[in-house]
Design a protein around this motif. Structure first.
Motif, PDB file in Angstrom:
ATOM      1  N   LEU A 226      10.336 -10.368   6.535  1.00 27.03           N
ATOM      2  CA  LEU A 226      10.998  -9.064   6.617  1.00 27.03           C
ATOM      3  C   LEU A 226      11.359  -8.535   5.231  1.00 27.03           C
ATOM      4  O   LEU A 226      11.011  -7.383   4.898  1.00 27.03           O
ATOM      5  N   PRO A 227      12.041  -9.321   4.373  1.00 26.02           N
ATOM      6  CA  PRO A 227      12.306  -8.808   3.030  1.00 26.02           C
ATOM      7  C   PRO A 227      11.028  -8.501   2.241  1.00 26.02           C
ATOM      8  O   PRO A 227      10.974  -7.510   1.507  1.00 26.02           O
ATOM      9  N   VAL A 228      10.008  -9.355   2.389  1.00 30.45           N
ATOM     10  CA  VAL A 228       8.759  -9.108   1.667  1.00 30.45           C
ATOM     11  C   VAL A 228       8.128  -7.801   2.132  1.00 30.45           C
ATOM     12  O   VAL A 228       7.639  -6.996   1.319  1.00 30.45           O
ATOM     13  N   ALA A 229       8.141  -7.553   3.450  1.00 32.87           N
ATOM     14  CA  ALA A 229       7.578  -6.317   3.977  1.00 32.87           C
ATOM     15  C   ALA A 229       8.336  -5.094   3.456  1.00 32.87           C
ATOM     16  O   ALA A 229       7.726  -4.080   3.088  1.00 32.87           O
ATOM     17  N   VAL A 230       9.663  -5.195   3.420  1.00 27.65           N
ATOM     18  CA  VAL A 230      10.464  -4.086   2.890  1.00 27.65           C
ATOM     19  C   VAL A 230      10.144  -3.880   1.412  1.00 27.65           C
ATOM     20  O   VAL A 230       9.989  -2.745   0.946  1.00 27.65           O
ATOM     21  N   GLY A 231      10.034  -4.990   0.665  1.00 28.98           N
ATOM     22  CA  GLY A 231       9.709  -4.880  -0.746  1.00 28.98           C
ATOM     23  C   GLY A 231       8.360  -4.229  -0.986  1.00 28.98           C
ATOM     24  O   GLY A 231       8.214  -3.363  -1.865  1.00 28.98           O
ATOM     25  N   ILE A 232       7.354  -4.603  -0.199  1.00 28.49           N
ATOM     26  CA  ILE A 232       6.026  -3.998  -0.332  1.00 28.49           C
ATOM     27  C   ILE A 232       6.080  -2.512   0.017  1.00 28.49           C
ATOM     28  O   ILE A 232       5.461  -1.671  -0.645  1.00 28.49           O
ATOM     29  N   GLY A 233       6.834  -2.191   1.063  1.00 28.29           N
ATOM     30  CA  GLY A 233       6.986  -0.783   1.435  1.00 28.29           C
ATOM     31  C   GLY A 233       7.625   0.041   0.328  1.00 28.29           C
ATOM     32  O   GLY A 233       7.188   1.169   0.041  1.00 28.29           O
ATOM     33  N   LEU A 234       8.642  -0.514  -0.311  1.00 28.46           N
ATOM     34  CA  LEU A 234       9.288   0.187  -1.417  1.00 28.46           C
ATOM     35  C   LEU A 234       8.366   0.310  -2.615  1.00 28.46           C
ATOM     36  O   LEU A 234       8.400   1.322  -3.332  1.00 28.46           O
ATOM     37  N   LEU A 235       7.539  -0.713  -2.842  1.00 26.91           N
ATOM     38  CA  LEU A 235       6.554  -0.601  -3.913  1.00 26.91           C
ATOM     39  C   LEU A 235       5.562   0.520  -3.625  1.00 26.91           C
ATOM     40  O   LEU A 235       5.136   1.247  -4.532  1.00 26.91           O
ATOM     41  N   ALA A 236       5.187   0.675  -2.361  1.00 27.02           N
ATOM     42  CA  ALA A 236       4.294   1.772  -1.993  1.00 27.02           C
ATOM     43  C   ALA A 236       4.953   3.120  -2.288  1.00 27.02           C
ATOM     44  O   ALA A 236       4.298   4.046  -2.789  1.00 27.02           O
ATOM     45  N   LEU A 237       6.247   3.224  -1.998  1.00 29.80           N
ATOM     46  CA  LEU A 237       6.967   4.453  -2.329  1.00 29.80           C
ATOM     47  C   LEU A 237       7.009   4.666  -3.836  1.00 29.80           C
ATOM     48  O   LEU A 237       6.847   5.781  -4.331  1.00 29.80           O
ATOM     49  N   PHE A 238       7.229   3.585  -4.566  1.00 28.62           N
ATOM     50  CA  PHE A 238       7.291   3.674  -6.021  1.00 28.62           C
ATOM     51  C   PHE A 238       5.980   4.204  -6.585  1.00 28.62           C
ATOM     52  O   PHE A 238       5.963   5.045  -7.485  1.00 28.62           O
ATOM     53  N   THR A 239       4.871   3.714  -6.062  1.00 31.97           N
ATOM     54  CA  THR A 239       3.577   4.099  -6.617  1.00 31.97           C
ATOM     55  C   THR A 239       3.148   5.494  -6.170  1.00 31.97           C
ATOM     56  O   THR A 239       2.267   6.086  -6.780  1.00 31.97           O
ATOM     57  N   GLN A 240       3.779   6.022  -5.112  1.00 27.12           N
ATOM     58  CA  GLN A 240       3.302   7.276  -4.554  1.00 27.12           C
ATOM     59  C   GLN A 240       4.267   8.454  -4.714  1.00 27.12           C
ATOM     60  O   GLN A 240       3.853   9.565  -4.946  1.00 27.12           O
ATOM     61  N   THR A 241       5.570   8.205  -4.548  1.00 25.83           N
ATOM     62  CA  THR A 241       6.448   9.365  -4.379  1.00 25.83           C
ATOM     63  C   THR A 241       7.674   9.360  -5.277  1.00 25.83           C
ATOM     64  O   THR A 241       7.808  10.216  -6.136  1.00 25.83           O
ATOM     65  N   ILE A 242       8.583   8.403  -5.100  1.00 28.30           N
ATOM     66  CA  ILE A 242       9.919   8.582  -5.655  1.00 28.30           C
ATOM     67  C   ILE A 242      10.129   7.848  -6.972  1.00 28.30           C
ATOM     68  O   ILE A 242      11.253   7.686  -7.425  1.00 28.30           O
ATOM     69  N   GLY A 243       9.046   7.421  -7.615  1.00 26.68           N
ATOM     70  CA  GLY A 243       9.135   6.913  -8.961  1.00 26.68           C
ATOM     71  C   GLY A 243      10.020   5.696  -9.123  1.00 26.68           C
ATOM     72  O   GLY A 243      10.045   4.801  -8.290  1.00 26.68           O
ATOM     73  N   GLN A 244      10.765   5.687 -10.219  1.00 24.96           N
ATOM     74  CA  GLN A 244      11.515   4.501 -10.630  1.00 24.96           C
ATOM     75  C   GLN A 244      12.652   4.136  -9.691  1.00 24.96           C
ATOM     76  O   GLN A 244      13.132   3.009  -9.711  1.00 24.96           O
ATOM     77  N   LEU A 245      13.115   5.067  -8.867  1.00 22.70           N
ATOM     78  CA  LEU A 245      14.280   4.802  -8.032  1.00 22.70           C
ATOM     79  C   LEU A 245      14.078   3.615  -7.110  1.00 22.70           C
ATOM     80  O   LEU A 245      14.977   2.802  -6.905  1.00 22.70           O
ATOM     81  N   ALA A 246      12.886   3.475  -6.543  1.00 26.53           N
ATOM     82  CA  ALA A 246      12.640   2.416  -5.563  1.00 26.53           C
ATOM     83  C   ALA A 246      12.320   1.079  -6.213  1.00 26.53           C
ATOM     84  O   ALA A 246      12.401   0.046  -5.548  1.00 26.53           O
ATOM     85  N   PHE A 247      11.990   1.084  -7.503  1.00 25.44           N
ATOM     86  CA  PHE A 247      11.408  -0.106  -8.102  1.00 25.44           C
ATOM     87  C   PHE A 247      12.332  -1.321  -8.101  1.00 25.44           C
ATOM     88  O   PHE A 247      11.947  -2.390  -7.620  1.00 25.44           O
ATOM     89  N   PRO A 248      13.566  -1.232  -8.625  1.00 27.30           N
ATOM     90  CA  PRO A 248      14.423  -2.429  -8.619  1.00 27.30           C
ATOM     91  C   PRO A 248      14.768  -2.894  -7.212  1.00 27.30           C
ATOM     92  O   PRO A 248      14.942  -4.097  -6.979  1.00 27.30           O
ATOM     93  N   PHE A 249      14.847  -1.973  -6.253  1.00 28.80           N
ATOM     94  CA  PHE A 249      15.109  -2.376  -4.872  1.00 28.80           C
ATOM     95  C   PHE A 249      13.926  -3.148  -4.306  1.00 28.80           C
ATOM     96  O   PHE A 249      14.096  -4.121  -3.562  1.00 28.80           O
ATOM     97  N   ALA A 250      12.718  -2.723  -4.667  1.00 30.90           N
ATOM     98  CA  ALA A 250      11.525  -3.458  -4.232  1.00 30.90           C
ATOM     99  C   ALA A 250      11.531  -4.871  -4.805  1.00 30.90           C
ATOM    100  O   ALA A 250      11.247  -5.845  -4.088  1.00 30.90           O
TER     101      ALA A 250
END
Length: 358
Positions: A226-250
């Protein structure tokens, strides 16, 4: 209980719900292995570069975003420093001496090997004076890459260790976290000098590891996937939309997932992951030397085009084998020597195992 305990260590133990720090976390070693192999794959284009462009078949995400693994290493370091600095017998000077024996011997050896390879085959980097090379060996900040370029991340690691040694004895881990937050915010709102900016811009990654440590007692229940899936999802957001904001959370969620791995020694993959985690520092420093050597030796007539991926993964395998040998024959003895040296000046015991997370 003194003020230092209340400011730092007791805060952490209350927040984490942990009874005591652990010296060996298999999941953490597996995380290191994953990060090191991710970086190695990201740089493996050197092996296929002599062939015609577009004729290799790299893994798309790792080709584009394998550099994220370096930042994942920073978050791992944040977690590890919490394990070390939260111990009641934490001594900053001893900690720094152990870091010196952990980082510098292999760094100096690989830098010299890169110098030799550059002279023989690759051509000297632009900034190649003896003074610059010697300065780079210190791992002090350089504006741009050091002589052996992968050392840039070690500069960040060393600066973080120095911060921990300076701040934790006085303001605890909570104070260290506040400093990192303040530095990251200042970097966003102010124009900092280059030597401050290049450090502060990576503070959120180290902070992700500290938060993962603080939350460890609560995140165990979520298991691995579950945490890994959330982290991968946040990385997808980082690479596509919301930039640096999602990165440390991922990075936080990915690290939580790895830490939650329950090691099963019957599984070959997990045993291998721990071994490669032990050798991860060697993987990081040796892989460019292997890849550059393969690139240098690939002269016309080239092998068949279809052999590129065999060369890529074969080179990574060679890196892993050399790194395991480096861990067992070079890194471990130097770490033990450092521990023995410190042990002569300590009244209390010290962990002697080179596999300890420090």
């Amino acid at each position: 209980m003194n003020r230092h305990d209340l400011d730092g260590r007791s805060f952490v133990w209350l927040a984490c719900g942990l009874a005591e720090p652990q010296n060996k976390l298999p999941g953490l070693q597996i995380a290191r292995a994953a990060a090191a192999l991710g970086i190695a794959y990201f740089h493996s284009w050197h092996v296929t570069m002599p062939f015609l462009p577009g004729t290799s078949y790299p893994i798309p995400f790792l080709k584009e975003y394998g550099w994220i693994a370096v930042n994942f290493f920073f978050s791992i370091s944040g977690f590890v420093i919490c394990l070390v600095a939260a111990k009641p017998n934490f001594r900053p000077l001893q900690f720094l001496v152990r870091r010196v024996f952990r980082l510098y011997p292999l760094w100096i050896v690989t830098s010299l090997l890169f110098l030799g390879l550059s002279v023989i085959a690759l051509g000297m980097p632009t900034r190649s004076s003896p003074a610059f090379f010697t300065y780079c060996l210190t791992l002090l900040p350089t504006e741009g890459f050091p002589f052996y370029d992968v050392g840039w991340s070690l500069q960040h690691e060393l600066a973080f260790y120095a911060l921990a040694a300076l701040l934790v004895p006085n303001v605890g881990l909570f104070g260290l976290s506040v400093f990192l937050c303040a530095g990251a915010i200042a970097d966003q709102v102010l124009t900092l000098p280059w030597f401050l900016h290049q450090y502060a811009s990576y503070y959120p990654n180290f902070l992700a590891g500290i938060v993962a440590f603080a939350a460890n007692g609560y995140t165990k229940r979520f298991g691995v996937w579950l945490p890994v899936a959330v982290g991968i999802g946040l990385l997808a957001l980082f690479t596509q939309t919301i930039g640096q904001l999602a990165f440390p959370f991922a990075l936080f969620f990915l690290l939580v997932g790895f830490i939650n791995i329950e090691f099963d020694e019957r599984l070959l993959a997990e045993r291998l992951g721990v071994l490669l985690g032990d050798a991860s520092y060697s993987i990081y420093l040796l892989h460019p030397l292997v890849f550059y050597t393969v690139y240098w030796r690939l002269q016309p007539p080239l092998p068949p085009v279809w052999s590129q991926e065999i060369l890529r993964f074969g080179s990574i395998t060679v890196v892993c084998l050399l790194s395991i040998a480096s861990w067992k024959l070079f890194e471990s003895p130097t770490i033990r020597f450092g521990n023995a040296l410190i042990g002569r000046f300590k009244r209390s015991g010290i962990e002697a195992s080179p596999r300890a997370v420090e």
